[in-house]
Motif scaffolding. Structure first.
Motif, mmCIF file in Angstrom:
data_model
loop_
_atom_site.group_PDB
_atom_site.id
_atom_site.type_symbol
_atom_site.label_atom_id
_atom_site.label_comp_id
_atom_site.label_asym_id
_atom_site.label_seq_id
_atom_site.Cartn_x
_atom_site.Cartn_y
_atom_site.Cartn_z
ATOM 1 N N ILE A 224 -26.622 -4.527 33.911
ATOM 2 C CA ILE A 224 -25.954 -4.208 32.650
ATOM 3 C C ILE A 224 -25.710 -2.701 32.539
ATOM 4 C CG2 ILE A 224 -26.228 -4.190 30.137
ATOM 5 C CD1 ILE A 224 -27.755 -6.812 30.395
ATOM 6 N N ALA A 225 -26.725 -1.908 32.920
ATOM 7 C CA ALA A 225 -26.585 -0.447 32.852
ATOM 8 C C ALA A 225 -25.489 0.046 33.796
ATOM 9 C CB ALA A 225 -27.916 0.216 33.191
ATOM 10 N N ALA A 226 -25.414 -0.541 34.998
ATOM 11 C CA ALA A 226 -24.388 -0.136 35.955
ATOM 12 C C ALA A 226 -22.994 -0.488 35.464
ATOM 13 C CB ALA A 226 -24.648 -0.796 37.306
ATOM 14 N N ALA A 227 -22.870 -1.624 34.763
ATOM 15 C CA ALA A 227 -21.566 -2.046 34.247
ATOM 16 C C ALA A 227 -21.127 -1.187 33.058
ATOM 17 C CB ALA A 227 -21.618 -3.516 33.851
ATOM 18 N N LEU A 228 -22.082 -0.838 32.210
ATOM 19 C CA LEU A 228 -21.747 -0.066 31.002
ATOM 20 C C LEU A 228 -21.632 1.437 31.273
ATOM 21 C CD1 LEU A 228 -24.035 -1.823 28.346
ATOM 22 C CD2 LEU A 228 -21.588 -2.163 28.742
ATOM 23 N N PHE A 229 -22.425 1.934 32.216
ATOM 24 C CA PHE A 229 -22.450 3.377 32.479
ATOM 25 C C PHE A 229 -22.307 3.643 33.975
ATOM 26 C CE2 PHE A 229 -25.289 2.385 28.917
ATOM 27 C CZ PHE A 229 -24.643 3.048 27.881
ATOM 28 N N PRO A 230 -21.151 3.332 34.552
ATOM 29 C CA PRO A 230 -20.960 3.553 35.995
ATOM 30 C C PRO A 230 -20.965 5.036 36.327
ATOM 31 C CG PRO A 230 -18.876 3.005 34.965
ATOM 32 C CD PRO A 230 -19.931 2.809 33.906
ATOM 33 N N ILE A 231 -21.435 5.362 37.526
ATOM 34 C CA ILE A 231 -21.424 6.745 38.002
ATOM 35 C C ILE A 231 -20.032 7.071 38.504
ATOM 36 C CG2 ILE A 231 -22.362 8.358 39.704
ATOM 37 C CD1 ILE A 231 -24.946 6.793 39.630
#
Length: 251
Positions: A224-231
């Motif tokens: 979820i974190a990777a989807a919402l806050f991608p680098i």
């Protein structure tokens, strides 16, 4: 051949401080391994093939929970999956003619610290440099685990209990600086604490082991974190090598 020898010696030199740090951390990990019922020899072998603090801690937790081999494999895969990404990244630093043999064995020895010193090398990476770092740091880790188990069998219960806290201190030392420097990471860590507590209190999940809960929540929260806050990708030309800079490697 001289180039490979120099690379190996440089790897030994740079890997020595890592080995000393690994020994101290692995000693505390050995206390946990002793609680899981491992002998010093078993702990040594475990650290040679699974040289990662979080991965081994997860392994020992699964052993103490009497979970299945399938669950152990899943837990260790999720815990150590970042090394797959590191290996893929590091392989891009080899010359195109580097053999599969080198790529495989360097990938086997990747840890956070070994990856850090290897990826920081200027120019194309000589695998023998990484071999040098591996050859001193991994035995340091394994020896620390074995001696930690031995000490756990000798020291009084109060001392063993106190040493067990050291490993949790290491995890806190990893989390806090990253959470302070990045609000997203801080939010993810806080959310992980809260969600883990909520799940532990829901009777529906009582039949699921603690290790499996942690693994599933890790995948869910991280996804979820990777989807919402991608680098955001950044252009980086520093790793581009000219034809003159590309060395040849022996198979």
């Amino acid at each position: 051949m001289n180039r490979h020898k120099n690379g190996f010696v440089n790897g030994l030199h740079d890997g020595l401080p890592i080995a000393l740090g690994y020994f101290a951390v692995a000693f505390s990990l050995g206390i946990v391994a002793r609680k899981a019922g491992l002998t010093p020899v078993q702990g040594f072998i475990s650290s040679v093939v699974n040289h990662a603090s979080a991965g081994e801690y997860a392994e020992f937790t699964v052993i103490m929970a009497n979970a299945s081999y399938l669950e152990m494999a899943f837990v260790i895969l999720i815990t150590n999956i970042r090394y797959l990404l590191m290996s893929c990244s590091l392989s891009q630093r080899f010359a195109p003619n580097a053999s599969l043999f080198h790529r495989f064995w360097v990938g086997f020895g990747i840890t956070d610290e070994i990856f850090g010193i290897s990826i920081a090398r200027a120019g194309s990476l000589d695998p023998y440099y990484t071999y040098g770092a591996m050859s001193i740091s991994i035995p340091g880790w394994a020896l620390g685990t074995a001696l930690g188990i031995t000490a756990g069998n000798i020291l009084p219960v109060s001392a063993v209990s106190a040493l067990s806290v050291a490993l949790y201190g290491m995890f806190v030392a990893i989390i806090i600086p990253a959470a302070k420097n990045n609000k997203v990471i801080g939010g993810v860590v806080s959310a992980s604490f809260v969600i883990s507590f909520i799940v532990s209190e829901i009777p529906l999940f009582d039949h699921v082991s603690d290790s499996m809960k942690i693994s599933l929540l890790t995948v869910l929260i991280a996804g979820i974190a990777a989807a919402l806050f991608p680098i955001q990708d950044k252009d980086d030309d520093t790793n581009t090598l000219s034809d003159e800079e590309v060395p040849e490697y022996d198979a």
